[in-house]
Design a protein around this motif. Structure first.
Motif, mmCIF file in Angstrom:
data_model
loop_
_atom_site.group_PDB
_atom_site.id
_atom_site.type_symbol
_atom_site.label_atom_id
_atom_site.label_comp_id
_atom_site.label_asym_id
_atom_site.label_seq_id
_atom_site.Cartn_x
_atom_site.Cartn_y
_atom_site.Cartn_z
ATOM 1 N N CYS A 43 0.832 -1.200 0.000
ATOM 2 C CA CYS A 43 0.000 0.000 0.000
ATOM 3 C C CYS A 43 0.873 1.258 0.000
ATOM 4 O O CYS A 43 1.802 1.370 0.804
ATOM 5 C CB CYS A 43 -0.918 -0.008 1.224
ATOM 6 N N HIS A 44 0.559 2.200 -0.864
ATOM 7 C CA HIS A 44 1.423 3.353 -1.109
ATOM 8 C C HIS A 44 1.097 4.542 -0.199
ATOM 9 O O HIS A 44 0.070 4.558 0.498
ATOM 10 C CB HIS A 44 1.370 3.745 -2.585
ATOM 11 N N PRO A 45 1.952 5.570 -0.207
ATOM 12 C CA PRO A 45 1.727 6.762 0.628
ATOM 13 C C PRO A 45 0.498 7.564 0.201
ATOM 14 O O PRO A 45 -0.166 7.251 -0.788
ATOM 15 C CB PRO A 45 3.012 7.579 0.444
ATOM 16 N N HIS A 46 0.247 8.632 0.939
ATOM 17 C CA HIS A 46 -0.968 9.440 0.799
ATOM 18 C C HIS A 46 -1.148 9.945 -0.633
ATOM 19 O O HIS A 46 -0.305 10.679 -1.158
ATOM 20 C CB HIS A 46 -0.901 10.626 1.749
ATOM 21 N N PRO A 47 -2.264 9.588 -1.278
ATOM 22 C CA PRO A 47 -2.455 9.994 -2.673
ATOM 23 C C PRO A 47 -2.630 11.494 -2.852
ATOM 24 O O PRO A 47 -2.346 12.025 -3.933
ATOM 25 C CB PRO A 47 -3.735 9.237 -3.078
ATOM 26 N N GLN A 48 -3.058 12.201 -1.815
ATOM 27 C CA GLN A 48 -3.225 13.648 -1.946
ATOM 28 C C GLN A 48 -1.896 14.400 -1.884
ATOM 29 O O GLN A 48 -1.857 15.606 -2.128
ATOM 30 C CB GLN A 48 -4.172 14.172 -0.870
ATOM 31 N N TYR A 49 -0.826 13.678 -1.564
ATOM 32 C CA TYR A 49 0.512 14.286 -1.520
ATOM 33 C C TYR A 49 1.452 13.603 -2.514
ATOM 34 O O TYR A 49 2.655 13.550 -2.307
ATOM 35 C CB TYR A 49 1.076 14.216 -0.102
ATOM 36 N N VAL B 154 7.757 1.871 -2.292
ATOM 37 C CA VAL B 154 6.859 0.834 -2.813
ATOM 38 C C VAL B 154 7.552 0.036 -3.901
ATOM 39 O O VAL B 154 7.478 -1.207 -3.940
ATOM 40 C CB VAL B 154 5.557 1.471 -3.340
ATOM 41 N N ASP B 155 8.246 0.741 -4.795
ATOM 42 C CA ASP B 155 8.941 0.051 -5.879
ATOM 43 C C ASP B 155 10.048 -0.858 -5.340
ATOM 44 O O ASP B 155 10.234 -1.977 -5.839
ATOM 45 C CB ASP B 155 9.529 1.068 -6.859
ATOM 46 N N ALA B 156 10.761 -0.403 -4.320
ATOM 47 C CA ALA B 156 11.803 -1.247 -3.722
ATOM 48 C C ALA B 156 11.201 -2.523 -3.142
ATOM 49 O O ALA B 156 11.762 -3.615 -3.293
ATOM 50 C CB ALA B 156 12.554 -0.464 -2.647
ATOM 51 N N LEU B 157 10.056 -2.407 -2.478
ATOM 52 C CA LEU B 157 9.364 -3.596 -1.965
ATOM 53 C C LEU B 157 8.913 -4.499 -3.102
ATOM 54 O O LEU B 157 9.048 -5.737 -3.025
ATOM 55 C CB LEU B 157 8.148 -3.180 -1.139
ATOM 56 N N ARG C 284 17.814 4.496 1.670
ATOM 57 C CA ARG C 284 17.620 3.313 2.506
ATOM 58 C C ARG C 284 16.453 2.441 2.038
ATOM 59 O O ARG C 284 16.171 1.414 2.646
ATOM 60 C CB ARG C 284 17.361 3.720 3.964
ATOM 61 N N SER C 285 15.796 2.827 0.965
ATOM 62 C CA SER C 285 14.610 2.087 0.521
ATOM 63 C C SER C 285 14.916 0.629 0.218
ATOM 64 O O SER C 285 14.174 -0.270 0.627
ATOM 65 C CB SER C 285 14.001 2.750 -0.723
#
Length: 201
Positions: free
Chosen positions: A33-39, A48-51, A181-182
């Motif tokens: 699940c990715h960070p806040h879409p409004q930002y 997310v891509d690293a995961l 660090r990702s």
């Protein structure tokens, strides 16, 4: 292995878009699940891509997806995560299933109510921004950057240590955005989930 673009639908009829990577003989499967879409958060965020790259290398199928286009203050986004979990179970049946998230995505994972989840992973969850965080009852890994602007380790650690089956780690030398660090964090998550998969076999 190549990634495959997919679409799937939530229980309230919203079509979501994502990507999936499934390793040969997957020992587990995870949503991201990715960070806040409004930002500006989306499924292509660097963490997310690293995961998405690291989890399949650890034997864990990975499904990343974009939350619904109309922001729903976390309510609809929980439905999005539930739909992603259902989809990844269809794609990779018979293996332990995990939910992972970064920042806002971590808070969505924390709020997901799914008794069949094998574990949750919360990366830089902004725990101080909600009054009463949900308490996960299952295995949970929490990683907080040492210089997180939103929830410092001294705030996050006592919260996490009060949870019944949680492991807390601090990510040294970085702030909330985990610049540089990702990949290391993603590899740690992959190793931890791989261990959980082996335990669930």
């Amino acid at each position: 292995m190549e990634s495959q673009r997919i679409e799937f639908e939530t229980d309230d009829g919203v079509v979501l878009h994502g990507d999936v990577r499934v390793p040969t003989s997957a020992s587990g499967a995870a949503i991201i699940c990715h960070p806040h879409p409004q930002y500006g958060g989306n499924r292509f965020n660097p963490v997310v891509d690293a995961l998405f790259q690291a989890l399949p290398d650890a034997g864990i199928a990975a499904l990343r997806f974009d939350f619904r286009a109309s922001f729903d203050d976390g309510v609809g986004e929980r439905r999005d995560a539930a739909a992603a979990l259902e989809r990844v179970r269809e794609l990779v049946p018979g293996v332990p299933v995990f939910a992972t998230g970064y920042s806002f995505g971590a808070m969505i994972v924390l709020a997901v109510d799914d008794d069949d989840l094998a574990a949750k992973v919360l990366i830089a969850p902004p725990l101080s921004h909600i009054d009463t965080p949900n308490v996960p009852t299952g295995a949970t890994l929490v990683l907080t950057p040492a210089h997180d602007q939103f929830t410092a380790p001294e705030t996050a650690r006592p919260v996490v240590e009060s949870w019944p089956d949680a492991e807390y780690r601090t990510v040294d030398s970085v702030d909330h955005f985990l610049t540089g660090r990702s990949v290391m964090v993603a590899e740690q998550v992959g190793e931890w989930l791989s261990t959980r998969s082996t335990q669930d076999d």
